[in-house]
Design a protein around this motif. Structure first.
Motif, PDB file in Angstrom:
ATOM      1  N   MET A 193       0.847  -1.170   0.000  1.00 46.24           N
ATOM      2  CA  MET A 193       0.000   0.000   0.000  1.00 46.24           C
ATOM      3  C   MET A 193       0.894   1.235   0.000  1.00 46.24           C
ATOM      4  O   MET A 193       1.758   1.383   0.844  1.00 46.24           O
ATOM      5  N   THR A 194       0.668   2.104  -0.969  1.00 48.29           N
ATOM      6  CA  THR A 194       1.435   3.344  -1.042  1.00 48.29           C
ATOM      7  C   THR A 194       0.847   4.370  -0.074  1.00 48.29           C
ATOM      8  O   THR A 194      -0.254   4.187   0.462  1.00 48.29           O
ATOM      9  N   ILE A 195       1.572   5.447   0.136  1.00 44.67           N
ATOM     10  CA  ILE A 195       1.095   6.511   1.029  1.00 44.67           C
ATOM     11  C   ILE A 195      -0.188   7.116   0.474  1.00 44.67           C
ATOM     12  O   ILE A 195      -1.134   7.378   1.227  1.00 44.67           O
ATOM     13  N   LYS A 196      -0.247   7.291  -0.837  1.00 46.32           N
ATOM     14  CA  LYS A 196      -1.444   7.844  -1.465  1.00 46.32           C
ATOM     15  C   LYS A 196      -2.646   6.912  -1.251  1.00 46.32           C
ATOM     16  O   LYS A 196      -3.746   7.371  -0.945  1.00 46.32           O
ATOM     17  N   GLN A 197      -2.433   5.618  -1.418  1.00 43.92           N
ATOM     18  CA  GLN A 197      -3.511   4.655  -1.198  1.00 43.92           C
ATOM     19  C   GLN A 197      -3.946   4.643   0.267  1.00 43.92           C
ATOM     20  O   GLN A 197      -5.127   4.533   0.582  1.00 43.92           O
ATOM     21  N   TYR A 198      -2.968   4.747   1.165  1.00 48.62           N
ATOM     22  CA  TYR A 198      -3.275   4.754   2.604  1.00 48.62           C
ATOM     23  C   TYR A 198      -4.128   5.968   2.974  1.00 48.62           C
ATOM     24  O   TYR A 198      -5.144   5.831   3.661  1.00 48.62           O
ATOM     25  N   ILE A 199      -3.747   7.130   2.493  1.00 50.89           N
ATOM     26  CA  ILE A 199      -4.518   8.350   2.782  1.00 50.89           C
ATOM     27  C   ILE A 199      -5.905   8.264   2.170  1.00 50.89           C
ATOM     28  O   ILE A 199      -6.900   8.647   2.785  1.00 50.89           O
ATOM     29  N   SER A 200      -5.988   7.719   0.955  1.00 48.85           N
ATOM     30  CA  SER A 200      -7.289   7.526   0.314  1.00 48.85           C
ATOM     31  C   SER A 200      -8.159   6.584   1.130  1.00 48.85           C
ATOM     32  O   SER A 200      -9.362   6.821   1.307  1.00 48.85           O
ATOM     33  N   ARG A 201      -7.563   5.545   1.660  1.00 49.60           N
ATOM     34  CA  ARG A 201      -8.305   4.592   2.487  1.00 49.60           C
ATOM     35  C   ARG A 201      -8.787   5.243   3.776  1.00 49.60           C
ATOM     36  O   ARG A 201      -9.900   4.996   4.228  1.00 49.60           O
ATOM     37  N   LEU A 202      -7.947   6.090   4.380  1.00 51.30           N
ATOM     38  CA  LEU A 202      -8.358   6.822   5.581  1.00 51.30           C
ATOM     39  C   LEU A 202      -9.543   7.733   5.290  1.00 51.30           C
ATOM     40  O   LEU A 202     -10.483   7.821   6.083  1.00 51.30           O
ATOM     41  N   ASN A 203      -9.483   8.426   4.164  1.00 51.19           N
ATOM     42  CA  ASN A 203     -10.581   9.323   3.792  1.00 51.19           C
ATOM     43  C   ASN A 203     -11.868   8.560   3.499  1.00 51.19           C
ATOM     44  O   ASN A 203     -12.963   9.037   3.803  1.00 51.19           O
ATOM     45  N   ALA A 204     -11.734   7.392   2.911  1.00 53.40           N
ATOM     46  CA  ALA A 204     -12.921   6.606   2.554  1.00 53.40           C
ATOM     47  C   ALA A 204     -13.548   5.926   3.765  1.00 53.40           C
ATOM     48  O   ALA A 204     -14.753   5.701   3.800  1.00 53.40           O
ATOM     49  N   ASP A 205     -12.739   5.601   4.745  1.00 54.52           N
ATOM     50  CA  ASP A 205     -13.222   4.848   5.905  1.00 54.52           C
ATOM     51  C   ASP A 205     -13.034   5.679   7.176  1.00 54.52           C
ATOM     52  O   ASP A 205     -12.130   5.450   7.960  1.00 54.52           O
TER      53      ASP A 205
END
Length: 154
Positions: A1-13
């Protein structure tokens, strides 16, 4: 998981984000109550109390324990521990050790011979804030993970 994906996941959940943030806040509150008292007290200095608390090996084991506890929590939900999480956990353990060593150096005034930022009295507090952020990240990994499916078939 990249940093961008991690931040996107935080925003989504958002629920996971709040669970992880609340967990870190509660663990800080119940584990480091002395620091909170020093923060709101007129007679005590946060930096001094932090140094006194973290020169003891007990606090090193407490910080290790918080990280290891999250690793166990993750491993109960997943079959495998991914490489990113392993490196984050190793980083957290090294940060805990660095906090302990730096506080010991500050107590003996040996840190003044080191280069910046190691000669800064409050460098260990900065490391502690980073450690709390790592605990948040590990907790979100725990909450993001897919639970292991258990079957009754034998």
């Amino acid at each position: 998981m990249t940093i961008k994906q991690y931040i996107s996941r935080l925003n989504a959940d958002r629920k996971t984000t709040w669970i992880a943030f609340s967990w870190v806040c509660f663990m800080f509150f119940f584990t480091y109550t002395d620091l909170l008292v020093a923060l709101v007290s007129d007679n005590l200095s946060l930096a001094t109390e932090f140094q006194k608390l973290h020169i003891r090996s007990v606090s090193l084991f407490v910080n290790f324990g918080l990280i290891i506890m999250l690793l166990f929590d993750y491993s109960t939900k997943n079959k495998d521990v991914n490489r990113t999480l392993v490196w984050i956990i190793i980083g957290g353990l090294l940060l805990s050790l660095s906090i302990y060593v730096h506080c010991g150096k500050v107590a003996t005034k040996a840190h003044s011979l080191l280069c910046f930022p190691f000669n800064w009295d409050n460098f260990s507090i900065l490391l502690f804030v980073i450690l709390m952020a790592l605990l948040f990240i590990i907790k979100t990994f725990v909450e993001f993970s897919t639970p292991v499916i258990i079957s009754d078939e034998r």
